[in-house]
Write a protein that holds these residues in place. Structure first.
Motif, short mmCIF file in Angstrom:
data_model
loop_
_atom_site.label_atom_id
_atom_site.label_comp_id
_atom_site.label_asym_id
_atom_site.label_seq_id
_atom_site.Cartn_x
_atom_site.Cartn_y
_atom_site.Cartn_z
N GLY A 65 0.83 -1.20 0.00
CA GLY A 65 0.00 0.00 0.00
C GLY A 65 0.87 1.25 0.00
O GLY A 65 2.08 1.17 0.17
N SER A 95 -3.17 -7.60 3.51
CA SER A 95 -3.01 -6.15 3.70
C SER A 95 -4.10 -5.55 4.57
O SER A 95 -3.89 -4.55 5.25
CB SER A 95 -2.98 -5.45 2.33
OG SER A 95 -4.20 -5.61 1.64
N SER A 98 -2.99 -5.23 8.10
CA SER A 98 -1.66 -4.66 8.24
C SER A 98 -1.59 -3.61 9.34
O SER A 98 -2.56 -2.91 9.65
CB SER A 98 -1.22 -4.02 6.92
OG SER A 98 -1.14 -5.00 5.93
N GLU A 100 -0.36 -0.15 10.24
CA GLU A 100 -0.04 1.04 9.45
C GLU A 100 1.27 1.69 9.89
O GLU A 100 1.78 2.57 9.22
CB GLU A 100 -1.20 2.04 9.51
CG GLU A 100 -2.47 1.52 8.84
CD GLU A 100 -3.61 2.51 8.91
OE1 GLU A 100 -3.37 3.65 9.38
OE2 GLU A 100 -4.73 2.16 8.51
N TRP A 119 -4.53 0.36 -0.61
CA TRP A 119 -3.97 -0.97 -0.47
C TRP A 119 -4.25 -1.83 -1.70
O TRP A 119 -5.33 -1.76 -2.29
CB TRP A 119 -4.58 -1.70 0.74
CG TRP A 119 -4.25 -1.11 2.07
CD1 TRP A 119 -5.06 -0.34 2.86
CD2 TRP A 119 -3.04 -1.30 2.81
NE1 TRP A 119 -4.42 -0.02 4.03
CE2 TRP A 119 -3.18 -0.60 4.03
CE3 TRP A 119 -1.85 -1.99 2.55
CZ2 TRP A 119 -2.18 -0.56 4.99
CZ3 TRP A 119 -0.85 -1.96 3.51
CH2 TRP A 119 -1.01 -1.25 4.72
#
Length: 208
Positions: A65, A95, A98, A100, A119
């Protein structure tokens, strides 16, 4: 000074000076020595400024991303795209799950705000395309304005930059699993009588 603007334009630029914004994004540990298998470039980047330090995702992670630092349109002396941040995930992690905080970026310009993260639905970033405004004598120059990415599973992601300039050719496709690092070319602030452009060009690294 690499380019020149008229005295009247400069006076107006003084009135509308930018307010510098310091990036506050949290960044994970990263390996500057990470081995990469290919370097992706595009042919339409501009040449003002200098290349920053290359930055890599942590070992065994890849960029899935990104977000952009973009200055909103102004009456005078726009810079548009100021920074690019990559968000890294492991090969086995989706993702959507995920963290950040796991992000990397090279040098960034002084103006704008970070956009929302975009993403890949699956896979990793594997190619990019840059939108750039060519040099314009005695007019406001912005250099790079926006970026697009291809994901390894075929999705196309477009950043929330500006629409000035034209899209150039796509970079080559990653060798390896996907993008794992970034290096940006940034022009420093040019002062009262200068024409700021901020981000001019970018290179992406791919890892196995």
């Amino acid at each position: 000074m690499h380019h020149f603007i008229s005295f009247a334009f400069s006076l107006l630029a003084i009135i509308g000076l930018h307010v510098s914004v310091q990036s506050t994004g949290r960044r994970s540990e990263r390996s500057i020595e990470r081995h990469f298998v290919s370097l992706l470039t595009v042919s339409n980047g501009m040449e003002w400024g200098s290349w920053g330090q290359r930055e890599f995702c942590p070992t065994r992670t890849y960029a899935a991303g990104f977000s952009l630092m973009v200055e909103e349109r102004r009456f005078l002396d726009n810079t548009a795209l100021n920074g690019i941040r990559l968000y890294c995930v492991s090969q086995t992690k989706d993702s959507s799950e995920s963290n950040e905080d796991t992000s990397v970026q090279s040098d960034v310009g002084s103006w704008g705000k970070w956009t929302d993260i975009k993403w890949c639905p699956s896979g990793f970033l594997t190619a990019f395309q840059l939108r750039v405004q060519p040099s314009r004598e005695f007019k406001d120059n912005t250099a790079a304005n926006n970026i697009r990415f291809n994901c390894s599973q075929g999705s196309l992601l477009q950043g929330d930059g500006t629409d000035w300039g034209e899209w150039g050719d796509w970079s080559a496709l990653c060798q390896g699993r996907g993008m794992c690092g970034i290096r940006t070319r940034i022009e420093e602030p040019q002062g009262f009588f200068g024409d700021d452009t901020a981000l001019n060009d970018v290179r992406m690294f791919c890892c196995e």
